[in-house]
Scaffold this active site. Sequence first.
Site, short mmCIF file in Angstrom:
data_model
loop_
_atom_site.label_atom_id
_atom_site.label_comp_id
_atom_site.label_asym_id
_atom_site.label_seq_id
_atom_site.Cartn_x
_atom_site.Cartn_y
_atom_site.Cartn_z
N LYS A 1 4.54 5.29 5.16
CA LYS A 1 3.82 3.87 5.11
C LYS A 1 3.90 3.47 6.57
O LYS A 1 3.52 2.26 6.80
CB LYS A 1 4.68 2.74 4.20
N ARG B 1 11.52 -3.28 -8.22
CA ARG B 1 10.03 -2.85 -8.65
C ARG B 1 9.86 -2.69 -9.97
O ARG B 1 10.76 -2.24 -10.64
CB ARG B 1 9.31 -1.87 -7.76
N PRO C 1 0.91 -1.28 -0.03
CA PRO C 1 -0.04 0.03 0.10
C PRO C 1 0.70 1.07 0.14
O PRO C 1 2.02 1.33 0.92
CB PRO C 1 -0.80 -0.02 1.38
N GLU C 2 0.40 2.16 -0.84
CA GLU C 2 1.27 3.42 -0.80
C GLU C 2 0.60 4.40 0.43
O GLU C 2 -0.16 4.17 0.59
CB GLU C 2 1.05 4.12 -2.11
N ASN D 1 5.38 2.77 -6.05
CA ASN D 1 5.73 2.43 -7.29
C ASN D 1 4.68 3.09 -8.34
O ASN D 1 5.19 3.43 -9.53
CB ASN D 1 5.60 0.73 -7.48
#
Length: 270
Positions: free
Chosen positions: A52, A259, A2-3, A163
């Site tokens: 985060k 990523r 999760p961002e 990402n």
Amino acid sequence: MPEGHVIHRLAAELNSDFTGQDLTVTSPQGRFAAEAALLDGHRIAHAEAVGKHLFVDFDIDHPEHIVYIHLGLIGSLRFEPSEDVWGQIRLRIDNGATAANLRGPQWCRLVTDAERDAVVAKAGEDPIRADADPEQLRPRIARSRRSIGSLLMDQKLYAGVGNIYRAETLFRLGISPFRPGNQLTDAEFDSIWADLVGLMAIGVERGRIDTVRDEHTPEAMGRAPRKDDHGGEVYVYRRAGQPCYLCGTPITEQVMEGRNLFWCPTCQAD
């Protein structure tokens, strides 16, 4: 993973629906049982997100009174009816009608104020937070030889940016992800920060990542809406091989910082 906008939404919901109430705190899975027993019957004073990282401060007279949660790659914190108990729940905070159920986090710890402050001190600037200061970042980016695509994923620089926001912001500004930080102009640095602030605020509001401008929405372009687990309308993320909405060039994909990076080689030419 999760961002940052997801973590801020979780903190907001905890503050809205769980503060000021006597709570039942348990660990059905058992891995947080001793800590949950300390918190059981107490109230949440405040929850906040820093990048985060999620901190849930309880009003107990104990040095370790802050639940520190990092969801990692597979973790989730879901708000579900109190009677809905399923899966491996590490931490369950129940207000009698709704339970905040934590499953599969990278970690869930009970920490002190000093330990929380140490984590925050190592975090970068969070574009969602009102107290963020991009001027703390400017000299670090300006002297770095690392690519901006790499720098944006560094949580010690840009806290909460992941990402999707990395790829989308660089596309929206026409900046190559391979441009070294020390080759960015001041104007480009400012534009990246401003775009992140705007996009991530929308993410908090809507609960999904939308990055396309009005003229590139499905309705405006007469195209089908995006279908993806992440939801939201985006320009390049997970669109490898599909035509760019602006120039028609196939979107390219490459691994960067572990990523998958997506970009348009024409609109973001180096």
